[in-house]
Each structure stands twice: as C-alpha cells, then as structure tokens.
Enzyme design. Structure first.
Site, PDB file in Angstrom:
ATOM      1  N   ASP A 227       3.724  -7.562  15.461  1.00 60.03           N
ATOM      2  CA  ASP A 227       2.588  -7.190  14.618  1.00 60.03           C
ATOM      3  C   ASP A 227       2.966  -7.203  13.151  1.00 60.03           C
ATOM      4  OD1 ASP A 227       3.871  -4.653  14.503  1.00 60.03           O
ATOM      5  OD2 ASP A 227       2.867  -4.144  16.391  1.00 60.03           O
ATOM      6  N   LYS A 249      -2.730  -5.679  13.807  1.00 56.52           N
ATOM      7  CA  LYS A 249      -2.720  -4.218  13.678  1.00 56.52           C
ATOM      8  C   LYS A 249      -2.604  -3.852  12.228  1.00 56.52           C
ATOM      9  CE  LYS A 249      -1.807  -1.621  17.642  1.00 56.52           C
ATOM     10  NZ  LYS A 249      -0.563  -0.997  17.945  1.00 56.52           N
ATOM     11  N   MET A 362       1.313   6.911   7.926  1.00 59.49           N
ATOM     12  CA  MET A 362      -0.109   6.544   7.854  1.00 59.49           C
ATOM     13  C   MET A 362      -0.920   7.608   7.125  1.00 59.49           C
ATOM     14  SD  MET A 362      -0.548   5.069  11.741  1.00 59.49           S
ATOM     15  CE  MET A 362       0.573   6.223  12.523  1.00 59.49           C
TER      16      MET A 362
HETATM   17  N1  SAH Z   1       6.876   2.693  14.530  1.00 57.42           N
HETATM   18  C1  SAH Z   1       6.907   2.758  13.095  1.00 57.42           C
HETATM   19  C2  SAH Z   1       5.705   3.481  12.511  1.00 57.42           C
HETATM   20  C3  SAH Z   1       4.405   2.800  12.793  1.00 57.42           C
HETATM   21  S1  SAH Z   1       3.036   3.643  12.096  1.00 57.42           S
HETATM   22  C4  SAH Z   1       8.212   3.409  12.650  1.00 57.42           C
HETATM   23  O1  SAH Z   1       8.941   3.955  13.473  1.00 57.42           O
HETATM   24  O2  SAH Z   1       8.513   3.357  11.462  1.00 57.42           O
HETATM   25  C5  SAH Z   1       2.813   2.778  10.589  1.00 57.42           C
HETATM   26  C6  SAH Z   1       3.185   3.668   9.427  1.00 57.42           C
HETATM   27  O3  SAH Z   1       4.589   3.778   9.344  1.00 57.42           O
HETATM   28  C7  SAH Z   1       2.772   3.134   8.105  1.00 57.42           C
HETATM   29  O4  SAH Z   1       1.413   3.466   7.824  1.00 57.42           O
HETATM   30  C8  SAH Z   1       3.699   3.873   7.168  1.00 57.42           C
HETATM   31  O5  SAH Z   1       3.289   5.193   6.968  1.00 57.42           O
HETATM   32  C9  SAH Z   1       4.955   3.922   7.993  1.00 57.42           C
HETATM   33  N2  SAH Z   1       5.864   2.823   7.666  1.00 57.42           N
HETATM   34  C10 SAH Z   1       6.292   1.849   8.474  1.00 57.42           C
HETATM   35  N3  SAH Z   1       7.151   1.044   7.855  1.00 57.42           N
HETATM   36  C11 SAH Z   1       7.278   1.528   6.606  1.00 57.42           C
HETATM   37  C12 SAH Z   1       8.037   1.149   5.484  1.00 57.42           C
HETATM   38  N4  SAH Z   1       8.841   0.079   5.508  1.00 57.42           N
HETATM   39  N5  SAH Z   1       7.929   1.883   4.355  1.00 57.42           N
HETATM   40  C13 SAH Z   1       7.119   2.954   4.301  1.00 57.42           C
HETATM   41  N6  SAH Z   1       6.377   3.361   5.342  1.00 57.42           N
HETATM   42  C14 SAH Z   1       6.456   2.658   6.477  1.00 57.42           C
END
Ligand code: SAH
Length: 448
Positions: A227, A249, A362
């Site tokens: 995604d 997504k 998020m």
């Molecule tokens: N599974 C992922 C999270 C998915 S939810 C994890 O473990 O990181 C998606 C949210 O994760 C985004 O809206 C943001 O808040 C956060 N996120 C994911 N990657 C990010 C990044 N590189 N920098 C900042 N926030 C991030």
C-alpha cells in the site's frame, strides 16, 4: 544504466584479437575459454572482419585502433579496445567464476577499481564449489520440469533444493550424496504445494530499516501486495519478476476495501504463490494486519508475521527523542486519532495522566479534538510536542513546540506525507542527532 548486461555465446565463432600485450592476452584467454576461435592479427585490415563475431584490441598503433573501431561500428561488430572507453562498443566486467556460475560486476566504466574491489568481496562469500550446485540443477532440470510443471511451484522447489541439503552436500564436494538428496527431495515434492502469506513490516520510510527476515521474504516472494506507505526503496528489494499489486489506502480513499484485500491474499495463496503482504511500519500496529491474519487463519492459509520498525520508533530515533525516560516517561502509549463515524473515541482521562509519552498515529485531522479532550482532563498545554512528517526517511520534517503551539501551527505546516504526533515531557529531553557516521555507513550497507 549506460550498458546492457548480457552474456555472449561465442562457441565456434571467430574473435579478432588485434595487437599485443598482457591485457590483450588475458582477454584472448577468456575468449578461448568461451569457445571462440581466435584470429590474431598485428595489423588491421577491413578484410579481417569477414565472418568475425567480436573484436578486441590493445597495444597496436593508434591509427590501427581507431580504424578497427570505425570499421567494427560500421559493420555492427562489437569491439573493445583495452582501456580506451571511447573506442569500445562494449565493456568487459570484473568476473567471479565458479565453473558454470559467473558473476559479472560493472560500474559502467565509471570506476573499474571499485568493480575489482566488489569482486574481491563477492569472491569471499561465494563457496569455492558453487559450480557443483549449478551442475546439480542442470542434471535434474528436465526431471524437475516433468514432475512440477507449474512455474511458481517449480521455482519454490528449486529454491529449497539449491539452498538446502543437496546444495550443501554439493558445495562440500560430496556429489553422489548431493544427487541422492536432490532426488529424494524431488520424490517428496508435492506437485501442488499450498502457497503462504507473509505479513511483512516495511518500516517507516528508509529501506535500510528493514529487517533481514523481511529482506529474505521479499527476495523469495512471487507476489508483493503493498500500500501507499511502503517506501519505493523497499519495493525495489523484491524479486525482480515478482508481481506487484497496489491496494492503496489513504484516509477516506481506500483503493481496495479491507475485505477485498483479505480475499485477494487468500486467493493468491491458493494459487500456490508465495505472497508478501507489505505494510508500512509494523503490520500489527494500526495496520489492520490483525484482520488479515485472522482472514488467513479462517481460510486455513499458512502465514506468518515479520515485524517492522513502527513509525513511532523510526520518527523518535531520527528526531533524537527518547520515548521513555527515567525522569519523566515510564510509559509509552501508541494511540490512533482515526475516528469511526467522525467521533474520536479515546479515553482522555488515561491519556492525560502524567509520566507518559503519547505517540499519536493518524492524528493530524483530529488534532483539535485530541487537544480539547486532553485539556478537559487537565492536561498541560505547555507539554513539549512534535509533529513529524515522513519520519525515518530522508524527507523527515519536524514541527516542534508546546502542544498549544503545534495545534495552532499544524494546518499551515502539514504536507503530503504521513504525520506522527509525539507528546510528553520526554519530547523535550532529546537532542537532535548530529548527522552521524552511522547514517553514512547505513547508506552504504551492502544489502544481500
Ligand atoms: N503500521 C504503521 C502505521 C499505519 S497507520 C506503523 O507501524 O508505523 C498510518 C499512520 O502511521 C500515519 O497516519 C502516520 O500517523 C503514521 N506513520 C506511518 N509512517 C510514518 C512516517 N514515516 N512518519 C510519520 N508518521 C508515520
């Protein structure tokens, strides 16, 4: 890429070898080993090119070399003049050989010395008898094809055989035993093996934050389902011919609905494919990996989870923020700002309790609601806070301040990438890391 990599079949073909010297002799010897018929010449004459498949030259007078080059180019004959890139229509790589196995390294002519250094490193890791493993593959090729007609299944079998016991025996020079082990494995091979799914964490945004286990899974996958949050650099590590399926997504813009993704994974595995479901960060943290694992379980599909560096860890590390701290943060809370039906259903009382760091995923679009909820429970608005966009990647951006300040500034600051909010006294404790040697070293880390 300046040159097209290829291996030429020169057996029984004529190769013109013009000039003299050691470098030329070395090339001539390789040509001979490849089965070419050598046509040595001291002076060049266009008539020499009759029926020639390839020409190499060195140590001849300048006008001879350029005449050879011009004549070859005119006739479409590949030509290489040693150490004269401008007189070459092809270049020769540094090579590592193990019988029929040849590894060729090129820097496109940019730094031949680097190519030789790489060759040394590759020499060191390839077993001396690797060629015997290739011979094993060759010997059983038609039998394997007959027994396992479907390509993905056949490839899976060969990967097991050529990395497992038969290969180890062949590398040890125990050819008979290797063949027996290969034959036994082939007898056991299920003609239609069931596929499986690996839910793999791709980390927060830099390919070198991937785990070695994830790297291996990517290298073996038939299909990669990914995604939006998955960094391009990670996708590039997938097997070259692996199929990629993008399932999108983005908040309020789900390309494929979750049930669709679940079904897709099950169907791909039932085709006998090795499926990597690649998710940003960690698959089990706000990634709906739990739902996918459950769907796979219910469908009876073998699956496993390979963890990844979640956004909170990647962001904090790069911003130099300790997520826990003996003095002020004995607890770390990962929380989502995602709403169901527009309502932020969080236990603000618990979140407002002191002595913890909050990592809000998020949370950008519901930042106001979070702010209000926390204040209602007596949270201090001057608590240090940071918004981090594209954390863990080279494009990381940060907005530091107090909670009140960043709530105010966020709308004008936010860009296109994923954003994480970190909140708590520990956020004020860190120091932004100096661009470190470690980062430079990581960038040059050789990925297997
Ligand atoms: N599974 C992922 C999270 C998915 S939810 C994890 O473990 O990181 C998606 C949210 O994760 C985004 O809206 C943001 O808040 C956060 N996120 C994911 N990657 C990010 C990044 N590189 N920098 C900042 N926030 C991030």
């Amino acid at each position: 890429m300046r040159h097209f990599p290829a291996f030429l079949d020169l057996s029984g073909r004529t190769a013109l070898v013009l000039g003299a010297g050691e470098a030329l002799q070395a090339k001539a010897e390789l040509l001979r080993q490849a089965g070419a018929l050598l046509l040595p010449a001291e002076r060049f004459h266009p008539a020499l090119l009759e029926g020639v498949a390839l020409a190499v030259a060195a140590g001849a007078p300048e006008e001879e070399l350029s005449a050879l080059h011009a004549a070859c180019v005119a006739r479409g004959i590949p030509v290489n003049v040693v150490d004269r890139p401008e007189l070459c229509s092809f270049i020769t790589p540094a090579i590592i050989r193990r019988d029929d196995v040849t590894v060729a390294v090129s820097t496109g002519g940019a730094a031949p010395v680097l190519a030789r250094l790489l060759r040394q490193r590759i020499e060191a890791v390839l077993p001396p008898l690797l060629g015997r493993v290739a011979a094993l593959g060759a010997k059983f090729q038609s039998r394997v094809r007959a027994r396992i007609p479907a390509l993905p299944a056949r490839r899976a079998f060969l990967e097991r055989a050529l990395s497992g016991t038969p290969a180890k025996l062949a590398e040890a020079g125990r050819q008979m035993e290797a063949e027996a082990a290969f034959a036994a494995m082939l007898d056991d091979a299920e003609a239609t093996p069931r596929g499986f799914v690996q839910l793999v964490g791709a980390g927060p945004g830099a390919a070198d934050l991937l785990t070695l286990r994830a790297l291996r899974a990517l290298g073996e996958a038939d299909v990669v389902v990914h995604d939006r949050l998955v960094p391009e650099g990670v996708l590039e590590l997938a097997r070259r011919d692996a199929r990629r399926i993008y399932v999108g997504k983005r908040r309020a813009e789900h390309c494929v609905p979750q049930e669709g993704i679940n079904t897709l994974l099950v169907e791909l595995a039932r085709e006998g494919l090795r499926v990597v479901r690649l998710k940003g960060g960690d698959p089990f943290i706000f990634g709906r990996g739990g739902e996918e694992a459950q769907a796979l379980h219910e469908a009876g599909i073998p699956h496993e989870v390979i963890p990844g560096v979640t956004a909170a860890l990647g962001c904090a590390a790069q911003a130099g923020i300790p997520l826990t701290h003996r003095d002020c943060a004995r607890m770390l809370t990962l929380v989502t700002g995602h709403t169901r039906d527009g309502v932020l259903e969080l236990d603000f009382g618990a979140l407002a309790r002191p002595g913890q760091t909050l990592a809000v995923y998020m949370g950008l679009s519901t930042l106001d609601a979070l702010h209000q909820g926390l204040i209602w429970e007596g949270y201090d608005e001057t608590t240090p806070a940071i918004l981090i966009e594209r954390g863990g990647s080279e494009h990381q951006r940060e907005l530091r301040g107090t909670l009140a300040e960043i709530v105010e500034a966020a709308p004008g600051w936010a860009g296109d990438g994923p954003v994480l909010l970190l909140l708590g006294e520990a956020v004020g404790m860190g120091a932004p890391p100096l661009p470190a040697a470690a980062a430079a070293a990581a960038a040059s880390l050789p990925l297997p």
